[in-house]
Motif scaffolding. Structure first.
Motif, mmCIF file in Angstrom:
data_model
loop_
_atom_site.group_PDB
_atom_site.id
_atom_site.type_symbol
_atom_site.label_atom_id
_atom_site.label_comp_id
_atom_site.label_asym_id
_atom_site.label_seq_id
_atom_site.Cartn_x
_atom_site.Cartn_y
_atom_site.Cartn_z
ATOM 1 N N LYS A 197 39.176 41.242 30.365
ATOM 2 C CA LYS A 197 39.352 40.816 31.750
ATOM 3 C C LYS A 197 40.820 40.699 32.141
ATOM 4 N N ASN B 54 35.381 37.887 38.190
ATOM 5 C CA ASN B 54 35.797 36.719 37.407
ATOM 6 C C ASN B 54 34.649 36.142 36.585
ATOM 7 N N PHE C 212 42.538 42.502 35.299
ATOM 8 C CA PHE C 212 43.255 41.822 36.365
ATOM 9 C C PHE C 212 44.659 42.406 36.546
ATOM 10 N N LYS D 60 39.109 40.706 42.013
ATOM 11 C CA LYS D 60 39.247 39.789 40.871
ATOM 12 C C LYS D 60 38.263 38.629 40.982
#
Length: 204
Positions: free
Chosen positions: A69, A37, A73, A33
């Motif tokens: 995103k 990011n 995640f 992650k």
């Protein structure tokens, strides 16, 4: 964040063999992650897939499974372990043959990248590990190999794309993954071509 990866199809391959505790597996998920990011996933520049391996390999999600995103995640947090021994050769072969395909989201005009994390040496089909990595290199797949707590780094150096000094990383323990992800992010922000990352010299 002000910078992100260029057009890239990125596959994480995570060691989930018996030697990796649940706590350390979670640290690897956080590393994934942290890496994506800053990547432009929502805009479509970067696609992400993920696999885990032990004695066998499991595809957790494909390059075209998630484009936003927050969904990525969530998918990373839900990744499952497979346990068993360490079959790195099968994991690399599976990425090459199953992940980097048009059907599963690979794009001909994007750079193909594997980021492999392992805490041990291969103990299943170990003689095939580096040859499988070389097949991937010949197919145009760039491999970053991260070894965690290894006393012998020759295998991850052989897995990594050339020059191995820029594409293999050795850290002492899983706790150092957070420092490594920050170093990699800083390299991304220095204007390197695509996702080429500068060699990070850690105090190991």
């Amino acid at each position: 964040m002000p910078c992100g990866l260029a057009k890239t199809d990125l596959v994480f391959i995570l060691d989930s063999s018996t030697s990796v505790t649940e706590e350390n597996f979670v640290r690897m998920l956080q590393f994934c992650k942290d890496i994506i990011n800053s990547a432009d996933t929502d805009g479509g520049s970067v696609r992400v897939g993920a696999m885990t391996f032990g004695s066998v390999t499991e595809v957790q999600f494909n390059l075209n499974s998630f484009s936003k995103k927050h969904y990525l995640f969530d998918a990373i947090d839900e990744m499952t372990r497979v346990s068993g021994n360490s079959n790195v050769a099968d994991a690399i072969r599976a990425a090459r043959k199953r992940m980097f395909t048009l059907e599963n989201g690979d794009r001909p005009d994007a750079e193909n990248v594997i980021m492999l994390l392992t805490d041990g040496l291969s103990n299943i089909n170990s003689q095939l590990t580096i040859p499988e990595a070389k097949f991937a290199h010949l197919q145009g797949i760039h491999i970053y190999a991260i070894g965690i707590g290894l006393s012998d780094t020759r295998e991850i150096e052989g897995i990594a794309s050339e020059p191995w000094q820029e594409n293999s990383f050795s850290i002492r323990n899983f706790e150092e993954l957070s420092d490594l992800s920050e170093s990699l992010y800083m390299s991304e922000c220095q204007g390197k071509h695509n996702v080429r990352l500068t060699w990070v010299l850690l105090n190991v």
